[in-house]
Design a protein around this motif. Structure first.
Motif, mmCIF file in Angstrom:
data_model
loop_
_atom_site.group_PDB
_atom_site.id
_atom_site.type_symbol
_atom_site.label_atom_id
_atom_site.label_comp_id
_atom_site.label_asym_id
_atom_site.label_seq_id
_atom_site.Cartn_x
_atom_site.Cartn_y
_atom_site.Cartn_z
ATOM 1 N N VAL A 176 0.980 -1.199 -0.138
ATOM 2 C CA VAL A 176 -0.085 0.032 0.166
ATOM 3 C C VAL A 176 0.974 1.295 -0.013
ATOM 4 O O VAL A 176 1.968 1.334 0.852
ATOM 5 N N LEU A 177 0.723 2.133 -0.780
ATOM 6 C CA LEU A 177 1.527 3.254 -1.189
ATOM 7 C C LEU A 177 0.783 4.717 -0.944
ATOM 8 O O LEU A 177 0.263 5.225 -1.598
ATOM 9 N N PRO A 223 -5.482 9.719 7.975
ATOM 10 C CA PRO A 223 -5.160 8.469 8.269
ATOM 11 C C PRO A 223 -6.286 7.695 8.037
ATOM 12 O O PRO A 223 -6.224 6.525 7.548
ATOM 13 N N HIS A 224 -7.606 8.152 8.464
ATOM 14 C CA HIS A 224 -8.761 7.187 8.053
ATOM 15 C C HIS A 224 -8.978 6.885 6.585
ATOM 16 O O HIS A 224 -9.488 5.946 6.246
ATOM 17 N N LEU A 229 -8.108 1.391 2.447
ATOM 18 C CA LEU A 229 -7.460 0.660 1.781
ATOM 19 C C LEU A 229 -6.736 -0.444 2.374
ATOM 20 O O LEU A 229 -6.760 -1.674 1.850
ATOM 21 N N ILE A 230 -6.129 -0.328 3.399
ATOM 22 C CA ILE A 230 -5.567 -1.250 4.331
ATOM 23 C C ILE A 230 -6.550 -2.341 4.768
ATOM 24 O O ILE A 230 -6.150 -3.518 4.437
ATOM 25 N N THR A 231 -7.817 -2.186 5.252
ATOM 26 C CA THR A 231 -8.701 -2.891 5.813
ATOM 27 C C THR A 231 -9.173 -3.735 4.561
ATOM 28 O O THR A 231 -9.461 -4.920 4.506
ATOM 29 N N TYR A 232 -9.333 -3.289 3.174
ATOM 30 C CA TYR A 232 -9.805 -3.983 2.155
ATOM 31 C C TYR A 232 -8.745 -5.037 1.791
ATOM 32 O O TYR A 232 -8.980 -6.265 1.581
#
Length: 283
Positions: A176-177, A223-224, A229-232
């Motif tokens: 993730v970028l 941050p949210h 994306l991280i959660t996906y």
């Protein structure tokens, strides 16, 4: 397991955890997985773990000894988020060898050591997620942070190569970028760059003068926004997403343009009934 809970992804996932439970891991048959956080400050790790009701492990994973200590206490995980990292602003020709090695040990080898242990075990179980928190600096190297950009480029190669190694096992590996994000580290840097200014003015100046000048958002990422994306990527919904570098940079880095026809020549043939089949392409 999330390493370096104080960093960007730590802030991101901590906020998300407070709002809703994580995605169920398939092998837990609908139960929500346990969350383990890691950091090197025992007091902070214990405090955050107690407040969130999760498990905390203190270990400095920027060293081989620290990774071994962590693995001893946590032999298996289903989701690994590698986001431990350091960054500083420094002219490239003034960076000494020790600093290059320190950045590589913390930002790169920490993830190598953890994924080397956990990913094959995920593959044996048939499901897993490995996420490297890279950066747009990995594809658009900042002139005053070349050592940082070098480590973020290395993470892209790592995630792609590891994804190829576990292909077909049910384990995905991605990067993730994020672009410039309003993290604690960035805010601290603002205080050095723009002392005496309030946060709104600091952000305005940084966007206008810094690496976020080309952002299509005209502001820093919150941050949210990275959390989504991280959660996906960590979820079962991302089962077809692997070996990828996924941007959440506010349009800071334009997409790569396709290669021109001149650089990749192609020959088109018109098939006829009596035509001889063309020879296969040589690689």
């Amino acid at each position: 397991m999330i390493n370096d809970w104080r960093g960007l992804a730590g802030q991101v996932l901590r906020r998300l955890w407070r709002r809703e439970p994580p995605t169920p891991v398939p092998r837990t048959r609908g139960r929500f997985p346990d969350v383990v956080i890691n950091g090197q400050n025992a007091d902070k790790v214990d405090d955050i773990a107690k407040r969130l009701g999760v498990r905390g492990i203190t270990a400095s994973i920027g060293t081989a000894e620290g990774v071994a200590k962590l693995i001893e206490q946590l032999p298996d995980v289903d989701i690994l988020v590698n986001n431990v990292g350091v960054f500083t602003v420094q002219p490239v020709f003034e960076i000494p060898d020790d600093e290059w090695l320190r950045f590589y040990q913390i930002n790169v080898l920490s993830g190598v050591r953890l994924a080397r242990h956990y990913a094959p075990r995920m593959a044996d179980r048939g499901w897993g997620r490995v996420i490297f928190l890279s950066s747009e600096a990995g594809v658009q190297t900042p002139t005053d942070m070349v050592h940082y950009g070098m480590t973020k480029s290395a993470q892209l190669a790592l995630s792609r190569g590891m994804a190829q190694e576990v292909a077909g096992t049910g384990v995905t590996v991605n990067s993730v970028l994020p672009g410039p994000t309003m993290s604690n580290g960035v805010v601290a840097m603002w205080d050095d760059l723009y002392p005496g200014l309030d946060r709104t003015e600091q952000e305005r100046r940084y966007v206008a003068e810094g690496r976020a000048a080309t952002s299509l958002l005209h502001r820093l990422i919150r941050p949210h926004e990275v959390a989504n994306l991280i959660t996906y990527v960590a979820s079962d919904q991302a089962s077809a997403t692997t070996g990828s570098a996924l941007s959440v940079d506010g349009g800071l880095v334009p997409p790569s343009s396709p290669e021109s026809a001149e650089s990749t020549p192609c020959t088109f043939r018109t098939a006829t009934k009596d035509a001889t089949p063309p020879a296969p392409f040589d690689r």
